[in-house]
Design a protein around this motif. Structure first.
Motif, PDB file in Angstrom:
ATOM      1  N   GLN A 152      32.629   7.683 -90.673  1.00 24.76           N
ATOM      2  CA  GLN A 152      31.527   6.845 -91.144  1.00 24.76           C
ATOM      3  C   GLN A 152      31.927   6.172 -92.452  1.00 24.76           C
ATOM      4  O   GLN A 152      32.872   6.590 -93.116  1.00 24.76           O
ATOM      5  CB  GLN A 152      30.287   7.705 -91.388  1.00 24.76           C
ATOM      6  CG  GLN A 152      30.527   8.806 -92.420  1.00 24.76           C
ATOM      7  CD  GLN A 152      29.343   9.721 -92.619  1.00 24.76           C
ATOM      8  OE1 GLN A 152      28.504   9.490 -93.479  1.00 24.76           O
ATOM      9  NE2 GLN A 152      29.262  10.761 -91.803  1.00 24.76           N
ATOM     10  N   PHE A 167      19.805   8.535 -90.745  1.00 27.76           N
ATOM     11  CA  PHE A 167      20.666   7.907 -89.747  1.00 27.76           C
ATOM     12  C   PHE A 167      22.044   8.571 -89.677  1.00 27.76           C
ATOM     13  O   PHE A 167      23.027   7.948 -89.276  1.00 27.76           O
ATOM     14  CB  PHE A 167      20.767   6.411 -90.032  1.00 27.76           C
ATOM     15  CG  PHE A 167      19.430   5.725 -89.923  1.00 27.76           C
ATOM     16  CD1 PHE A 167      18.850   5.519 -88.685  1.00 27.76           C
ATOM     17  CD2 PHE A 167      18.731   5.347 -91.048  1.00 27.76           C
ATOM     18  CE1 PHE A 167      17.607   4.920 -88.567  1.00 27.76           C
ATOM     19  CE2 PHE A 167      17.481   4.744 -90.956  1.00 27.76           C
ATOM     20  CZ  PHE A 167      16.922   4.532 -89.708  1.00 27.76           C
ATOM     21  N   GLN A 205      23.772   3.028 -87.581  1.00 22.86           N
ATOM     22  CA  GLN A 205      23.389   3.892 -86.466  1.00 22.86           C
ATOM     23  C   GLN A 205      23.272   3.101 -85.171  1.00 22.86           C
ATOM     24  O   GLN A 205      23.666   3.575 -84.101  1.00 22.86           O
ATOM     25  CB  GLN A 205      22.051   4.584 -86.780  1.00 22.86           C
ATOM     26  CG  GLN A 205      21.538   5.522 -85.704  1.00 22.86           C
ATOM     27  CD  GLN A 205      22.249   6.851 -85.682  1.00 22.86           C
ATOM     28  OE1 GLN A 205      23.398   6.965 -86.111  1.00 22.86           O
ATOM     29  NE2 GLN A 205      21.581   7.882 -85.190  1.00 22.86           N
ATOM     30  N   ARG A 218      26.673   2.709 -83.859  1.00 17.76           N
ATOM     31  CA  ARG A 218      27.370   3.958 -83.515  1.00 17.76           C
ATOM     32  C   ARG A 218      26.945   4.501 -82.165  1.00 17.76           C
ATOM     33  O   ARG A 218      27.738   5.084 -81.437  1.00 17.76           O
ATOM     34  CB  ARG A 218      27.118   5.014 -84.591  1.00 17.76           C
ATOM     35  CG  ARG A 218      28.034   6.219 -84.501  1.00 17.76           C
ATOM     36  CD  ARG A 218      27.802   7.184 -85.651  1.00 17.76           C
ATOM     37  NE  ARG A 218      26.547   7.892 -85.521  1.00 17.76           N
ATOM     38  CZ  ARG A 218      26.407   9.032 -84.833  1.00 17.76           C
ATOM     39  NH1 ARG A 218      27.445   9.549 -84.200  1.00 17.76           N
ATOM     40  NH2 ARG A 218      25.253   9.635 -84.768  1.00 17.76           N
TER      41      ARG A 218
END
Length: 247
Positions: free
Chosen positions: A7, A31, A162, A165
């Motif tokens: 991340q 998130f 998010q 992802r």
């Protein structure tokens, strides 16, 4: 630091209020982000107001990297975004939060380390900070009121991360413990209503009976009925018939 999924690091540059740091931590954790770096917080560190505001996201603050300047926060990064509401006359690519996080996901997937800079509440990032970034994230806000709260800006960016992802359907149906009705159940419901409505003299005049029944069938087919819906509609009709018979 946490060993969770790859991340970006969110870097808070000279944040002024502990409450805003806590709000940023909470927004990140909403998130699934937990890589916070804090550059020279105005009121020192640790900050109890930040902890109180973070609520259940206090772990992010415990694990946050604390550094004295922006350069130190970015030493291990390959690509850096700077969030700013105003263009500073610098030649850099400018992304929306959505596209920026799409780019970030691609770079992180290729093994690069990505950071996002967020400026202090009063005036945002200074030119020296923005100059260290490879690209700018610019939020399309009201030009007459362009200032975003630190926690809000972090929340917006984390949300877009998010979305990139994981695959999130733009619309979904919550079935609440039931299932979509089968065609045979819709057919039985239609027959039930046609029979009872016929008994009540609904299909009038006689010449229009078939078209009225067809319209009803079309209505049932258009409705996204669940099994629970069908059972309730049967119950509604049964109760109305009982009420009429009692009268």
């Amino acid at each position: 630091m946490s060993k969770g999924h790859p991340q970006p690091a969110f870097v808070l540059v000279r944040p002024q209020m502990g409450e805003n740091i806590g709000a940023a931590a909470r927004a990140m954790w909403n998130f699934g982000l937990d890589r916070m770096r804090i550059v020279a917080p105005r009121d020192g560190w640790p900050n109890q107001r930040a902890v109180a505001m973070a609520s259940g996201a206090g772990r992010l603050l415990d694990e946050a990297m604390l550094v004295d300047d922006t350069a130190a926060a970015l030493e291990d990064c390959h690509y850096v975004f700077a969030t700013t509401a105003r263009m500073r006359g610098m030649t850099k690519p400018v992304y929306t939060p959505e596209e920026a996080m799409r780019v970030a996901a691609k770079k992180i997937g290729a093994g690069e380390k990505v950071a996002v800079l967020f400026g202090p509440e009063r005036a945002g990032l200074e030119n020296d900070d923005i100059a260290k970034a490879n690209a700018i994230i610019n939020v399309p806000v009201n030009p007459e009121f362009a200032s975003l709260n630190l926690g809000q800006c972090v929340l917006l960016t984390a949300y877009e991360w998010q979305r990139n992802r994981i695959e999130v359907a733009p619309v979904r149906d919550e079935m609440a413990g039931t299932v979509v009705a089968e065609q045979i159940e819709i057919e039985k419901l239609a027959e039930h209503y046609e029979q009872r409505l016929g008994d009540a003299g609904f299909f009038f005049p006689v010449g229009k009976e078939e078209s009225m029944k067809l319209n009803l069938r079309n209505m049932w087919s258009r409705l996204p009925l669940t099994r629970a819906d069908v059972q309730m509609l049967h119950g509604v009709m049964r109760q109305m018939v009982r009420w009429k018979e009692r009268g």
